[in-house]
Motif scaffolding. Structure first.
Motif, PDB file in Angstrom:
ATOM      1  N   THR A  95      -6.591 -40.646  30.486  1.00 55.33           N
ATOM      2  CA  THR A  95      -6.240 -40.528  29.065  1.00 55.33           C
ATOM      3  C   THR A  95      -5.595 -39.180  28.778  1.00 55.33           C
ATOM      4  O   THR A  95      -4.579 -39.089  28.072  1.00 55.33           O
ATOM      5  N   PHE A  96      -6.179 -38.131  29.336  1.00 55.65           N
ATOM      6  CA  PHE A  96      -5.645 -36.789  29.102  1.00 55.65           C
ATOM      7  C   PHE A  96      -4.296 -36.586  29.786  1.00 55.65           C
ATOM      8  O   PHE A  96      -3.410 -35.923  29.246  1.00 55.65           O
ATOM      9  N   LEU A  97      -4.138 -37.136  30.978  1.00 52.07           N
ATOM     10  CA  LEU A  97      -2.845 -37.035  31.653  1.00 52.07           C
ATOM     11  C   LEU A  97      -1.748 -37.731  30.853  1.00 52.07           C
ATOM     12  O   LEU A  97      -0.638 -37.194  30.697  1.00 52.07           O
ATOM     13  N   LEU A  98      -2.061 -38.898  30.338  1.00 53.17           N
ATOM     14  CA  LEU A  98      -1.084 -39.636  29.545  1.00 53.17           C
ATOM     15  C   LEU A  98      -0.769 -38.898  28.244  1.00 53.17           C
ATOM     16  O   LEU A  98       0.404 -38.718  27.882  1.00 53.17           O
ATOM     17  N   GLY A  99      -1.802 -38.449  27.538  1.00 53.67           N
ATOM     18  CA  GLY A  99      -1.592 -37.741  26.285  1.00 53.67           C
ATOM     19  C   GLY A  99      -0.839 -36.433  26.466  1.00 53.67           C
ATOM     20  O   GLY A  99       0.105 -36.129  25.724  1.00 53.67           O
ATOM     21  N   GLY A 100      -1.258 -35.659  27.464  1.00 53.99           N
ATOM     22  CA  GLY A 100      -0.570 -34.393  27.726  1.00 53.99           C
ATOM     23  C   GLY A 100       0.868 -34.608  28.140  1.00 53.99           C
ATOM     24  O   GLY A 100       1.759 -33.854  27.734  1.00 53.99           O
ATOM     25  N   GLY A 101       1.115 -35.640  28.948  1.00 53.18           N
ATOM     26  CA  GLY A 101       2.479 -35.931  29.382  1.00 53.18           C
ATOM     27  C   GLY A 101       3.378 -36.325  28.220  1.00 53.18           C
ATOM     28  O   GLY A 101       4.539 -35.897  28.143  1.00 53.18           O
ATOM     29  N   LEU A 102       2.864 -37.144  27.301  1.00 59.69           N
ATOM     30  CA  LEU A 102       3.654 -37.565  26.140  1.00 59.69           C
ATOM     31  C   LEU A 102       4.001 -36.381  25.247  1.00 59.69           C
ATOM     32  O   LEU A 102       5.137 -36.259  24.761  1.00 59.69           O
ATOM     33  N   ILE A 103       3.037 -35.491  25.013  1.00 63.83           N
ATOM     34  CA  ILE A 103       3.298 -34.309  24.190  1.00 63.83           C
ATOM     35  C   ILE A 103       4.318 -33.400  24.871  1.00 63.83           C
ATOM     36  O   ILE A 103       5.251 -32.895  24.240  1.00 63.83           O
ATOM     37  N   ALA A 104       4.151 -33.203  26.180  1.00 64.81           N
ATOM     38  CA  ALA A 104       5.070 -32.339  26.928  1.00 64.81           C
ATOM     39  C   ALA A 104       6.493 -32.889  26.899  1.00 64.81           C
ATOM     40  O   ALA A 104       7.468 -32.135  26.757  1.00 64.81           O
ATOM     41  N   TRP A 105       6.626 -34.189  27.023  1.00 69.79           N
ATOM     42  CA  TRP A 105       7.950 -34.813  27.071  1.00 69.79           C
ATOM     43  C   TRP A 105       8.618 -34.844  25.697  1.00 69.79           C
ATOM     44  O   TRP A 105       9.831 -34.641  25.580  1.00 69.79           O
ATOM     45  N   GLY A 106       7.808 -35.053  24.657  1.00 64.78           N
ATOM     46  CA  GLY A 106       8.410 -35.271  23.343  1.00 64.78           C
ATOM     47  C   GLY A 106       8.523 -34.075  22.433  1.00 64.78           C
ATOM     48  O   GLY A 106       9.443 -34.008  21.602  1.00 64.78           O
ATOM     49  N   TRP A 107       7.621 -33.103  22.552  1.00 72.70           N
ATOM     50  CA  TRP A 107       7.569 -32.047  21.536  1.00 72.70           C
ATOM     51  C   TRP A 107       7.452 -30.629  22.086  1.00 72.70           C
ATOM     52  O   TRP A 107       7.538 -29.667  21.302  1.00 72.70           O
ATOM     53  N   ALA A 108       7.263 -30.446  23.366  1.00 68.93           N
ATOM     54  CA  ALA A 108       6.915 -29.117  23.902  1.00 68.93           C
ATOM     55  C   ALA A 108       8.100 -28.350  24.467  1.00 68.93           C
ATOM     56  O   ALA A 108       7.958 -27.603  25.427  1.00 68.93           O
ATOM     57  N   GLY A 109       9.282 -28.531  23.899  1.00 67.56           N
ATOM     58  CA  GLY A 109      10.425 -27.761  24.363  1.00 67.56           C
ATOM     59  C   GLY A 109      11.307 -28.530  25.323  1.00 67.56           C
ATOM     60  O   GLY A 109      11.197 -29.754  25.469  1.00 67.56           O
ATOM     61  N   SER A 110      12.148 -27.780  26.011  1.00 63.05           N
ATOM     62  CA  SER A 110      13.208 -28.404  26.821  1.00 63.05           C
ATOM     63  C   SER A 110      12.958 -28.322  28.321  1.00 63.05           C
ATOM     64  O   SER A 110      13.890 -28.462  29.107  1.00 63.05           O
ATOM     65  N   ALA A 111      11.716 -28.075  28.726  1.00 70.75           N
ATOM     66  CA  ALA A 111      11.425 -27.960  30.165  1.00 70.75           C
ATOM     67  C   ALA A 111      10.206 -28.790  30.544  1.00 70.75           C
ATOM     68  O   ALA A 111       9.188 -28.244  30.996  1.00 70.75           O
ATOM     69  N   PRO A 112      10.270 -30.122  30.376  1.00 72.76           N
ATOM     70  CA  PRO A 112       9.114 -30.949  30.750  1.00 72.76           C
ATOM     71  C   PRO A 112       8.767 -30.864  32.225  1.00 72.76           C
ATOM     72  O   PRO A 112       7.637 -31.162  32.630  1.00 72.76           O
ATOM     73  N   TRP A 113       9.734 -30.436  33.055  1.00 69.60           N
ATOM     74  CA  TRP A 113       9.465 -30.299  34.485  1.00 69.60           C
ATOM     75  C   TRP A 113       8.361 -29.287  34.759  1.00 69.60           C
ATOM     76  O   TRP A 113       7.661 -29.385  35.776  1.00 69.60           O
TER      77      TRP A 113
END
Length: 298
Positions: A95-113
């Protein structure tokens, strides 16, 4: 709150979220704290790292649960103590991996890598690299460096090379201090708990810690007086923040060698008044200098 919920909360290790404050360094030293877009991205990056870090802690505790039962303190962790089942732990981590990944991809800037690299690196650590001497601590340090990059490159802020060097040395210092604390706590049984400790000795770790501590203070001091820093911030005053850094590191070493501390940097910071005062003094003085409240002009 039920006993299971309390155990799951403990498994998340929320006090460790303090480490994710590294993502705000770029806002502070990049004079971007008044930019609502960058501030929102930094807050999202902080939230993403909190979720991803908790997922990593859960997986690491899952892998280490048998060894943790041999540790004088870690044996009380939920998975080692049996208060949380393997199935519940896996569901929480997913659950946390999915939630953290979605936030990182959608709202946390331009470096999801950066977030992907963090997860991959820590999975490698949990499933074997933590047993490789010296590399184990460099992987711990890399997690902090990725937080710094998420708060700089990810937000479109060019990171200072001096601050990156200082961050690397500081996190190596904390990593080797953690290994030293583990040796202090486990004594002759250390190798039976964490295999990599078989390859460390107290004198060796003391040398590593001394090198990293000196590197931290020197690199930060050089950053405060560099021409680029003075030009960017419009002040020579940052040099006066160096004593706070030095005091904090010496206090940490004192606790490591005389009070059995050093094993958990986040917990040490939250519970030691001297470390709290040094950190708060440094932060308030930096904000005052960069914000123009104190103006020693170049």
């Amino acid at each position: 709150m039920s006993s299971l919920m309390l155990a799951l909360f403990k498994l998340m290790r929320p006090h460790q979220w303090l480490k994710n404050g590294f993502v705000f360094v770029g806002l502070l030293f990049g004079h971007a704290w008044t930019d609502p877009v960058k501030l929102g991205q930094a807050l999202a990056a902080f939230a993403a790292f909190c979720l991803l870090a908790s997922a990593v802690y859960v997986l690491n505790d899952l892998v280490d649960r048998e060894q943790d039962r041999l540790h004088p303190k870690k044996k009380s962790r939920p998975l080692a103590a049996g208060t949380v089942s393997v199935a519940s732990a896996l569901a929480l981590a997913a659950t946390f991996l999915l939630g953290g990944g979605l936030i990182a991809w959608g709202w946390a800037g331009s470096a999801p890598w950066v977030f992907l690299a963090y997860v991959v690196l820590n999975l490698g650590y949990s499933f074997g690299l933590k047993h490789v001497v010296i590399l184990d601590v460099f992987i711990i340090a890399s997690g902090f460096m990725l937080r710094l990059l998420a708060g700089t490159l990810g937000l479109g802020i060019a990171p200072s090379q001096w601050l990156l060097l200082c961050g690397l040395m500081l996190t190596l210092f904390l990593g080797f201090a953690k290994r030293r604390a583990e040796l202090n706590a486990l004594l002759s049984e250390s190798a039976g708990h964490r295999r990599v400790l078989e390859h460390y000795t107290a004198p060796m770790l003391d040398q590593f810690i001394s090198i990293a501590a000196a590197g931290t203070v020197i690199s930060y001091a050089l950053y405060t007086v560099s021409a680029d820093t003075v030009a960017m911030h419009g002040t020579r005053g940052l040099i006066v923040t160096v004593p706070f850094v030095l005091y904090g590191m010496l206090r940490y070493l004192w606790k490591l060698h005389t009070r059995g501390g050093g094993g958990d940097p986040a917990l040490e910071l939250l519970t030691d008044r001297h470390l709290l005062a040094a950190t708060a003094g440094w932060l308030l003085l930096v904000i005052a200098l960069l914000g123009g409240a104190i103006i020693p002009k170049p």
